[in-house]
Design a protein around this motif. Structure first.
Motif, short mmCIF file in Angstrom:
data_model
loop_
_atom_site.label_atom_id
_atom_site.label_comp_id
_atom_site.label_asym_id
_atom_site.label_seq_id
_atom_site.Cartn_x
_atom_site.Cartn_y
_atom_site.Cartn_z
N ALA A 168 -88.19 -24.62 -13.07
CA ALA A 168 -88.38 -23.85 -14.18
C ALA A 168 -88.26 -24.53 -15.80
CB ALA A 168 -87.20 -22.80 -14.14
N LEU A 169 -87.53 -25.81 -15.68
CA LEU A 169 -87.29 -26.68 -16.91
C LEU A 169 -88.75 -27.30 -17.07
CD1 LEU A 169 -85.76 -27.82 -19.05
CD2 LEU A 169 -84.90 -29.57 -17.41
N VAL A 170 -89.33 -27.77 -15.89
CA VAL A 170 -90.45 -28.52 -16.02
C VAL A 170 -91.63 -27.52 -16.61
CG1 VAL A 170 -92.39 -29.52 -14.64
CG2 VAL A 170 -90.00 -30.06 -14.17
N LEU A 171 -91.61 -26.45 -15.87
CA LEU A 171 -92.72 -25.14 -16.49
C LEU A 171 -92.28 -24.77 -18.07
CD1 LEU A 171 -93.05 -22.92 -13.37
CD2 LEU A 171 -94.55 -24.68 -14.16
N ALA A 172 -91.06 -24.80 -18.49
CA ALA A 172 -90.89 -24.38 -19.83
C ALA A 172 -91.47 -25.63 -20.71
CB ALA A 172 -89.40 -24.27 -19.79
N LEU A 201 -93.77 -27.73 -20.03
CA LEU A 201 -95.36 -27.45 -19.75
C LEU A 201 -95.77 -26.58 -21.14
CD1 LEU A 201 -97.88 -28.89 -18.89
CD2 LEU A 201 -97.58 -26.99 -17.09
N PHE A 202 -95.10 -25.31 -20.92
CA PHE A 202 -95.76 -24.29 -21.90
C PHE A 202 -95.34 -24.50 -23.26
CE2 PHE A 202 -95.31 -21.56 -17.88
CZ PHE A 202 -96.67 -21.52 -17.66
N VAL A 203 -94.04 -25.16 -23.58
CA VAL A 203 -93.95 -25.42 -24.78
C VAL A 203 -94.84 -26.58 -25.30
CG1 VAL A 203 -92.24 -26.83 -26.52
CG2 VAL A 203 -91.29 -25.08 -24.75
#
Length: 385
Positions: A52-56, A58-60
């Protein structure tokens, strides 16, 4: 002080009063539920948090990805520098999503079992500790999974039927279709309203829980309807809370001008906000599940007066491996005239010794794999700057 007679869990509430008693039970068990929610949030952070941290991140760094529903919409010829065109990075994220999804499902099921045990213990004035509730989860986890699979079959058939009938006349994303689907889901769920409590508190198998649950529904169908409606409403409340929480986080991040390219201090603060959001989501997941199952617990205990599953949890939590509890069945049933022993099933199944780990070995393994995959995926994210 004169005790309130309505606090007796054996009193059968009306359909109008079951929700009031459920909310009162949530309030009385708030301390126990708070400790359990923090425990579930820690597991959520361990297994789901890394990816979830990686995806967050990435989206940031690429907020335009939030508008992409279909991954195939990404054109490698127009975005050659995106790590999403890197097969290794996509594979790492894919593996991480599989691990996170399995962990999410496991934590959701365990949250339901723990919430039922904690609420039932408080309702019968025999509070259940976190370790005992977790012990009950270890004892009944796969039974609940099997029951969920069996129950999910008619729900899936009903959903596919409604989608096929109304999909051509209504917009698939319209509120009307969503409301019709919700109503159908509630109707399908009514016969299975007591299945989780029958397994956790009644100590029966999946098929037996469904069978006995049908009989409980026939006895007081209006109570089962209230339980099913409230469960569906709590699920939608969870979705609303997630959406509102995400909107608040975006606003806070925008107001504070957070990001990963504004200096180390701001980057650390951004990481901290994302991790805090993951923990908050874990607690929210458990809290909404606890609210959803409270009416079920109140109605089930009032209808059956059965909570033998809590005794099984205490017996398992009180002993360690090798104690032999439950491995040698007694020669006679207590209180009977020495009939030959018969294996018990249903409400009075014999206890089995179970070593209790607050965090199971599969969950620990999933957390280690999730962290390893996330660390590897950070290399792809770092290509964004």
């Amino acid at each position: 002080m004169t005790p309130d007679p309505s606090s007796d869990f054996r009193q059968l509430p009306t359909a109008r009063r079951v929700l009031g008693r459920a909310f009162d039970l949530d309030l009385r068990a708030s301390g126990d539920l708070r400790r359990a929610s923090l425990f579930m949030a820690a597991q959520f952070l361990l297994v789901v948090g890394p990816i979830a941290l990686v995806l967050a991140i990435l989206f940031v760094r690429l907020p335009e990805l939030l508008d992409l529903i279909d991954p195939g919409a990404i054109d490698p010829t127009t975005a050659p520098d995106l790590p999403l065109t890197d097969e290794a990075f996509v594979g790492q994220v894919g593996i991480g999503l599989v691990i996170a999804t399995l962990g999410w499902v496991a934590i959701t099921i365990e949250s339901q079992i723990v919430a039922i045990a904690v609420l039932a213990g408080r309702h019968v004035d025999r509070p259940v500790s976190l370790r005992e509730a977790v012990a009950r989860s270890r004892q009944t986890f796969w039974r609940v999974v099997r029951a969920a699979f069996i129950v999910g079959i008619p729900a899936a058939i009903a959903g596919a039927t409604i989608g096929g009938i109304l999909g051509e006349t209504l917009d698939p994303e319209s509120e009307a279709l969503a409301l019709v689907s919700l109503a159908v889901g509630v109707v399908v769920a009514i016969p299975f309203a007591y299945v989780p409590s029958a397994i956790v508190l009644g100590d029966v198998g999946a098929r037996e829980a469904i069978s006995r649950g049908f009989r409980l529904v026939q006895a007081r169908w209006h109570l089962a309807a209230v339980v099913a409606v409230f469960t569906a409403a709590a699920q939608y409340l969870q979705l609303f809370a997630i959406g509102a929480g995400g909107d608040i986080l975006v606003r806070v991040g925008t107001a504070l001008e957070l990001g990963f390219d504004r200096g180390d201090a701001v980057a650390v603060l951004t990481y901290g906000l994302i991790l805090a959001a993951i923990v908050a989501f874990g607690t929210l997941l458990f809290t909404t599940i606890a609210i959803a199952v409270a009416p079920q617990v109140v109605a089930f205990l009032a209808l059956t007066h059965v909570h033998v599953g809590l005794d099984r949890a205490r017996e398992a939590a009180a002993v360690g491996p090798g104690s032999g509890l439950g491995t040698e069945p007694p020669a006679t049933h207590p209180g009977d005239d020495a009939p030959p022993y018969l294996p018990r099933s249903g409400w009075d199944r014999e206890p089995v010794a179970t070593p209790v780990r607050l965090v199971s070995l599969p969950m620990i393994a999933g957390g280690i794999l999730s962290i390893a995959v996330a660390v590897a995926a950070f290399a792809g994210v770092s290509r964004l700057g």
